[in-house]
Design a protein around this motif. Sequence first.
Motif, PDB file in Angstrom:
ATOM      1  N   SER A 161      11.871  -6.477 -16.976  1.00  0.00           N
ATOM      2  CA  SER A 161      12.279  -5.544 -15.922  1.00  0.00           C
ATOM      3  C   SER A 161      13.729  -5.830 -15.571  1.00  0.00           C
ATOM      4  CB  SER A 161      11.391  -5.722 -14.684  1.00  0.00           C
ATOM      5  OG  SER A 161      11.917  -5.015 -13.576  1.00  0.00           O
ATOM      6  N   ASP A 191      11.772   3.159 -19.649  1.00  0.00           N
ATOM      7  CA  ASP A 191      10.351   3.190 -19.267  1.00  0.00           C
ATOM      8  C   ASP A 191       9.488   3.127 -20.522  1.00  0.00           C
ATOM      9  OD1 ASP A 191       8.005   3.383 -17.889  1.00  0.00           O
ATOM     10  OD2 ASP A 191       8.289   5.457 -17.235  1.00  0.00           O
ATOM     11  N   THR A 196      11.291  -1.938 -18.296  1.00  0.00           N
ATOM     12  CA  THR A 196      11.645  -1.016 -17.218  1.00  0.00           C
ATOM     13  C   THR A 196      13.092  -1.268 -16.827  1.00  0.00           C
ATOM     14  OG1 THR A 196       9.387  -1.103 -16.337  1.00  0.00           O
ATOM     15  CG2 THR A 196      11.087  -0.224 -14.894  1.00  0.00           C
ATOM     16  N   GLN A 198      16.002  -0.015 -13.933  1.00  0.00           N
ATOM     17  CA  GLN A 198      16.285   0.735 -12.708  1.00  0.00           C
ATOM     18  C   GLN A 198      17.735   0.516 -12.310  1.00  0.00           C
ATOM     19  OE1 GLN A 198      12.467  -0.973 -10.782  1.00  0.00           O
ATOM     20  NE2 GLN A 198      12.935   0.873  -9.583  1.00  0.00           N
ATOM     21  N   ARG A 255      14.514  -4.076  -5.936  1.00  0.00           N
ATOM     22  CA  ARG A 255      13.626  -3.165  -6.679  1.00  0.00           C
ATOM     23  C   ARG A 255      13.179  -2.023  -5.772  1.00  0.00           C
ATOM     24  NH1 ARG A 255       8.916  -6.166  -9.422  1.00  0.00           N
ATOM     25  NH2 ARG A 255      10.174  -6.093 -11.315  1.00  0.00           N
ATOM     26  N   TYR A 257      14.919  -0.783  -3.330  1.00  0.00           N
ATOM     27  CA  TYR A 257      16.065   0.079  -3.070  1.00  0.00           C
ATOM     28  C   TYR A 257      16.522   0.851  -4.308  1.00  0.00           C
ATOM     29  CZ  TYR A 257      16.631  -2.922   1.077  1.00  0.00           C
ATOM     30  OH  TYR A 257      16.441  -3.623   2.241  1.00  0.00           O
ATOM     31  N   LEU A 259      16.739   3.075  -7.894  1.00  0.00           N
ATOM     32  CA  LEU A 259      16.245   4.375  -8.333  1.00  0.00           C
ATOM     33  C   LEU A 259      15.020   4.213  -9.229  1.00  0.00           C
ATOM     34  CD1 LEU A 259      19.633   6.062  -9.351  1.00  0.00           C
ATOM     35  CD2 LEU A 259      18.411   6.281  -7.164  1.00  0.00           C
ATOM     36  N   SER A 260      14.212   5.250  -9.305  1.00  0.00           N
ATOM     37  CA  SER A 260      13.066   5.238 -10.212  1.00  0.00           C
ATOM     38  C   SER A 260      13.567   5.242 -11.656  1.00  0.00           C
ATOM     39  CB  SER A 260      12.199   6.473  -9.981  1.00  0.00           C
ATOM     40  OG  SER A 260      12.902   7.635 -10.419  1.00  0.00           O
ATOM     41  N   PRO A 261      12.739   4.833 -12.613  1.00  0.00           N
ATOM     42  CA  PRO A 261      13.163   4.915 -14.014  1.00  0.00           C
ATOM     43  C   PRO A 261      13.617   6.319 -14.425  1.00  0.00           C
ATOM     44  CG  PRO A 261      11.223   3.529 -13.829  1.00  0.00           C
ATOM     45  CD  PRO A 261      11.448   4.126 -12.471  1.00  0.00           C
ATOM     46  N   ARG A 262      12.942   7.350 -13.952  1.00  0.00           N
ATOM     47  CA  ARG A 262      13.326   8.720 -14.316  1.00  0.00           C
ATOM     48  C   ARG A 262      14.725   9.045 -13.796  1.00  0.00           C
ATOM     49  NH1 ARG A 262       9.300  13.573 -12.956  1.00  0.00           N
ATOM     50  NH2 ARG A 262       8.147  12.469 -14.583  1.00  0.00           N
ATOM     51  N   ASP A 263      14.983   8.726 -12.512  1.00  0.00           N
ATOM     52  CA  ASP A 263      16.313   8.992 -11.957  1.00  0.00           C
ATOM     53  C   ASP A 263      17.368   8.088 -12.594  1.00  0.00           C
ATOM     54  OD1 ASP A 263      15.297  10.948 -10.338  1.00  0.00           O
ATOM     55  OD2 ASP A 263      15.138   9.674  -8.557  1.00  0.00           O
ATOM     56  N   THR A 264      16.957   6.886 -12.949  1.00  0.00           N
ATOM     57  CA  THR A 264      17.877   5.970 -13.637  1.00  0.00           C
ATOM     58  C   THR A 264      18.323   6.562 -14.965  1.00  0.00           C
ATOM     59  OG1 THR A 264      16.990   3.963 -12.602  1.00  0.00           O
ATOM     60  CG2 THR A 264      18.050   3.711 -14.761  1.00  0.00           C
TER      61      THR A 264
END
Length: 277
Positions: A161, A191, A196, A198, A255, A257, A259-264
């Motif tokens: 991660s 992801d 993972t 972020q 973690r 704070y 961004l999500s993996p998708r937004d990352t």
Amino acid sequence: MAPRPRELTPDRSARHLFGSEMRRHRELAGMSLESLAGVLRYAKSSLARYETADAMIPPDLPARLDAAFGTDGLFEKLYGLAKYEIHPDKYRRRMELEARARVIDQYAGQLVPGLVQTEGYARALFRVTNPRATSEAIEEKVAARMGRQALLTATPGPDLSMILDEAVVRCSVGGPAVMRNQLARLCDLVDTPTTTVQLLPFCHGEHALLGGGTLTLMTLDDKSSVVYEEGLTSGTLVEEPETVRTRRRDYDLMRAYALSPRDTAAHIRSAMEALPS
């Protein structure tokens, strides 16, 4: 024939001094590691690692040793020195622990962590940090870094991660082509079943690790945890439980704070598109 015990350097390290005294008093008492394990209610394999300074001493062990050997607080005093000591063989030890890690959590504030760097990115860093190095020396370092990444595809391999400060993906290293390949590598890892990634955006502001280099938390095969903190030219291996807990909380807050993996992935693609063609 039993293997020869590891040679210790008690004159240079408090942790080695603790291990050598533990071995000396055990042998004076005529006890094997197995018999001492029965007295202390500890695993024999764990005691072996404490004797050879290959593992951080647990807080309850010194008092048990003093009681078993009648040493009137000797091991408590030695532990008071050893628990704050930076590991004397930190680089070798870090590689050994990394190979045993089942979970690796990393924060990077400025550069992509070595475990996921591309050859081009790593080569550019080695060149700029040592401009007088020969091409052969640089290629040796690049090969060593790429070889280290094999642990990510090992069986069983660790779960990885990463939390990256936005500066990591916005600072171009090695030129647009090299950086584009590096960002593509990060996108591939955002992801997956074992990785993972972020991003901690600039807009978040200050945090506990601001201004630092790379923080690596490793959860090992025996469920213990260690921390490796790395700056520009140096690294520190930390096994003292209270410090490890503090760094774990710092990481967990970031973690929350991040961004999500998708937004990352979207931010990384945006950074790729911003690079000159």
